[in-house]
Design an enzyme around this catalytic site. Structure first.
Site, PDB file in Angstrom:
ATOM      1  CB  CYS A 152      -0.919   0.005   1.209  1.00 35.67           C
ATOM      2  SG  CYS A 152      -2.071  -1.389   1.228  1.00 35.67           S
ATOM      3  NE  ARG A 210      -6.916   3.235  19.897  1.00 33.34           N
ATOM      4  CZ  ARG A 210      -7.949   3.746  20.560  1.00 33.34           C
ATOM      5  NH1 ARG A 210      -7.735   4.523  21.603  1.00 33.34           N
ATOM      6  NH2 ARG A 210      -9.179   3.484  20.190  1.00 33.34           N
ATOM      7  CE1 TYR A 244      -2.707   2.624   4.277  1.00 33.73           C
ATOM      8  CE2 TYR A 244      -3.583   2.988   2.073  1.00 33.73           C
ATOM      9  CZ  TYR A 244      -3.578   2.274   3.253  1.00 33.73           C
ATOM     10  OH  TYR A 244      -4.424   1.213   3.410  1.00 33.73           O
ATOM     11  CB  THR A 294      -6.043  -4.280  11.792  1.00 37.96           C
ATOM     12  OG1 THR A 294      -6.768  -3.590  12.816  1.00 37.96           O
ATOM     13  CG2 THR A 294      -6.008  -3.401  10.550  1.00 37.96           C
ATOM     14  CB  CYS A 299       2.975   8.304  20.942  1.00 39.60           C
ATOM     15  SG  CYS A 299       2.174   9.457  19.794  1.00 39.60           S
ATOM     16  CG  ASP A 328       2.322  25.142 -21.077  1.00 40.23           C
ATOM     17  OD1 ASP A 328       3.452  24.651 -20.881  1.00 40.23           O
ATOM     18  OD2 ASP A 328       1.442  24.575 -21.752  1.00 40.23           O
TER      19      ASP A 328
END
Length: 608
Positions: A72, A305, A74, A142, A317, A578
């Site tokens: 992926c 978390r 990202y 996940t 974190c 341009d």
């Protein structure tokens, strides 16, 4: 013990009184009876998992592997990542040992992540053993969904409670582009299988990236009409190798506004205190939608978390680059108390928000695949602002700090902010400049600023979209102008329509009109407006050898079209450049300005 807060130290001392006696810590200020300690008013949650801001960390995410069968954009750099040698990854027994310790201290939910957790051969054994831990209420996974349909019956049988499935496009070709692999139909099969087996809701995670999949927002929401899904739109976040760019990020407010144009009766749902998603539902739909607003509206204040990476490092974190190796401590044969000291020290150092970074987009961090598939604290008045500036090295932050403190900038020479150099000379000048400002001057500026604040910032100084829902639609018009100075040769060819590329004015006119329709896409906080009409015209100035471009836009709406007009002349001017650059690059685009606007709260007409 210097990093332990007082509740953590108290907890440790009571765990081992003999060891406590040998410490150089006065026990008279720490020791309570065991009965007193159990009182919910004194220690309702493990002190080792409670940070200095009172946040209780009852949710643990464990990465089972760094490997993934997708790439992926990202999440993983295009060239891939260097994987940790297998011997340095947590073994099954080490994963379960750490899970047991955290659950004993109060963790109630464990999520298994990766990489892709379902490609780990022993994932079913791990879930089965986790299910036996007393006090653990929820086991979640996940996954990218590629292997889900095949494994789901056994996953449910071993005790899996919740499923999150990553899916960033409903268009198969675009899906393959984003994840750099085939498999769209396998993911959809996994989603349908999860619904069939009674998971409700099935959460679908979708990272929204401008220019890539923001046009599918409404299609994803439509999925929730007939299916018990919770589609969660995630703001694009920065990690090493994912080429993060602010322009790619689509904010929560922008997504919400776009969805409400289609479903104006979208309702906000009540969520738990530690939930990360802001959830909504279209009345009558089976499912719901959520927004993970990590970038535009962080939820650090309710964070519960902790993360353990596949190689055994504890991250307190997601955005932080500070890690502690629990693997090494485990393999040294250390007892639980020593592990708890290290965990407690790490949790105790957790920052208030975003790992304490001013700009999380500029920080150094692992790629997302190796972790688990902004703002300064507000200055409290002029003295705090002054002292912060004087003790902070470097010059470029002056503008940001002054804006965050809502200081009027008109009395300050802010040219220093935009120097590309950060030399010692500039630093000295900056600090001397701040030192020379008197408290009364800054107070005066703060008072003036309170009457005229930027509309696109919230009370904390963060960028936000203006809510125009309460305004009455009116007929609004805006006119903007720009000048392109061409030089004699290019001007003559433009005027006589002799340019090699063709009719420059016709092409520029079309480009300007098209640009008006894309303004909200190009400029993040602009509203999407229905245009009644847009025009782009040209005047040729023989004296200056210049083309003067004028754009006028009309709408009937709740906000003005000045940005549409300015975008039109800017893009039209760039198109002229341009078309003419083959003749000469000595072309200047200048004097881009709003000429007039009418129909809003205040009309504007430029006199010169």
């Amino acid at each position: 013990f210097q990093f332990l807060n007082q509740p953590q130290l108290l907890c440790l001392l009571l765990r081992n009184k003999q060891r406590a006696i040998s410490m150089s810590v006065p026990l008279s200020c720490c020791l309570y009876s065991q009965e007193r300690l159990r009182d919910d008013r004194i220690l309702p949650f493990s002190a080792f998992l409670t940070d200095s801001f009172g946040r209780r960390h009852s949710y643990l995410r464990i990465s089972l592997t760094e490997k993934c069968n997708l790439r992926c954009q990202y999440c993983m750099p295009e060239e891939g990542v260097k994987l940790t040698p297998r011997s340095q990854l947590l073994s099954t027994s080490e994963v379960l040992t750490l899970a047991r310790l955290f659950v004993q201290e109060g963790v109630e939910k464990i999520r298994l992540t990766g990489g892709e957790p379902l490609i780990r051969p022993d994932v079913l054994d791990i879930i089965s053993e986790l299910r036996k831990l007393e006090g653990l209420k929820t086991i979640a996974v996940t996954t990218n969904g590629m292997n889900l349909a095949r494994l789901l019956p056994k996953l449910k049988e071993t005790g899996l409670d919740l499923i999150n499935i990553s899916l960033d496009s409903l268009v198969p070709a675009k899906f393959e582009f984003i994840v750099r692999r085939k498999g769209f139909h396998k993911v959809m099969e996994g989603i349908d299988k999860a619904i069939e087996m009674g998971y409700n809701p099935v959460k679908v995670n979708c990272v929204i990236m401008r220019g890539l999949n923001e046009d599918e927002l409404l299609d994803f929401v439509a999925l929730t009409e007939k299916k018990p899904l919770e589609v969660r739109f995630i703001e694009y976040m920065p990690f090493d190798g994912n080429k993060w760019n602010f322009k790619k990020m689509v904010s929560y407010q922008e997504m919400l506004d776009r969805i409400r144009q289609q479903w104006p009766n979208l309702e906000k749902l009540q969520t738990g205190q530690t939930d990360t998603a802001k959830t909504f539902q279209v009345p009558g739909f089976k499912g719901q939608v959520g927004f993970i607003t990590s970038m535009s509206e962080h939820f650090c204040g309710s964070c519960n978390r902790l993360r353990i990476t596949a190689d055994g490092n504890l991250k307190v974190c997601l955005f932080g680059n500070s890690e502690v190796s629990l693997r090494d401590v485990l393999r040294s044969g250390a007892p639980d108390e020593e592990l708890l000291q290290i965990i407690g020290a790490a949790v105790g150092r957790k920052k208030k928000q975003h790992a304490g970074m001013f700009s999380i987009s500029q920080m150094k961090n692992r790629p997302m695949i190796l972790i688990d598939c902004l703002r300064y604290a507000q200055a409290r008045g002029p003295n705090a602002l002054k002292s912060h500036l004087l003790r902070t090295p470097g010059t470029p932050i002056l503008c940001t700090l002054l804006i965050n403190a809502k200081t009027n900038l008109k009395h300050y020479n802010v040219r220093l902010c935009h120097q590309s150099s950060s030399s010692e000379d500039h630093t000295v000048k900056l600090r001397q400049f701040v030192s020379d400002q008197t408290t009364s001057d800054i107070n005066s500026n703060l008072n003036e600023a309170s009457e005229a604040q930027l509309t696109h910032t919230d009370a904390q100084g963060r960028a936000t979209m203006v809510d125009v829902g309460g305004k009455v639609p009116t007929r609004r018009t805006a006119t903007a102008r720009a000048t392109v100075i061409l030089g004699p040769t290019a001007f003559r060819l433009l005027r006589d329509n002799q340019l090699a590329k063709g009719n420059a004015l016709a092409v520029a006119q079309l480009a300007g009109i098209m640009a008006t329709k894309q303004t909200s896409t190009l400029i993040p906080l602009c509203h999407t407006l229905p245009l009644d009409h847009a025009s782009v015209t040209f005047d040729l100035d023989e004296v200056q050898n210049a083309a003067i471009i004028t754009a006028t836009c009309h709408t009937t709406g709740r906000t003005g079209v000045e940005m549409e007009a300015l975008t039109a002349v800017s893009v039209a001017a760039l198109t002229v450049y341009d078309m003419c650059k083959a003749v000469s690059h000595d072309i200047t685009i200048t004097d881009v300005k709003l000429v007039s606007k009418t129909g809003g709260k205040r009309d504007f007409h430029r006199h010169a």
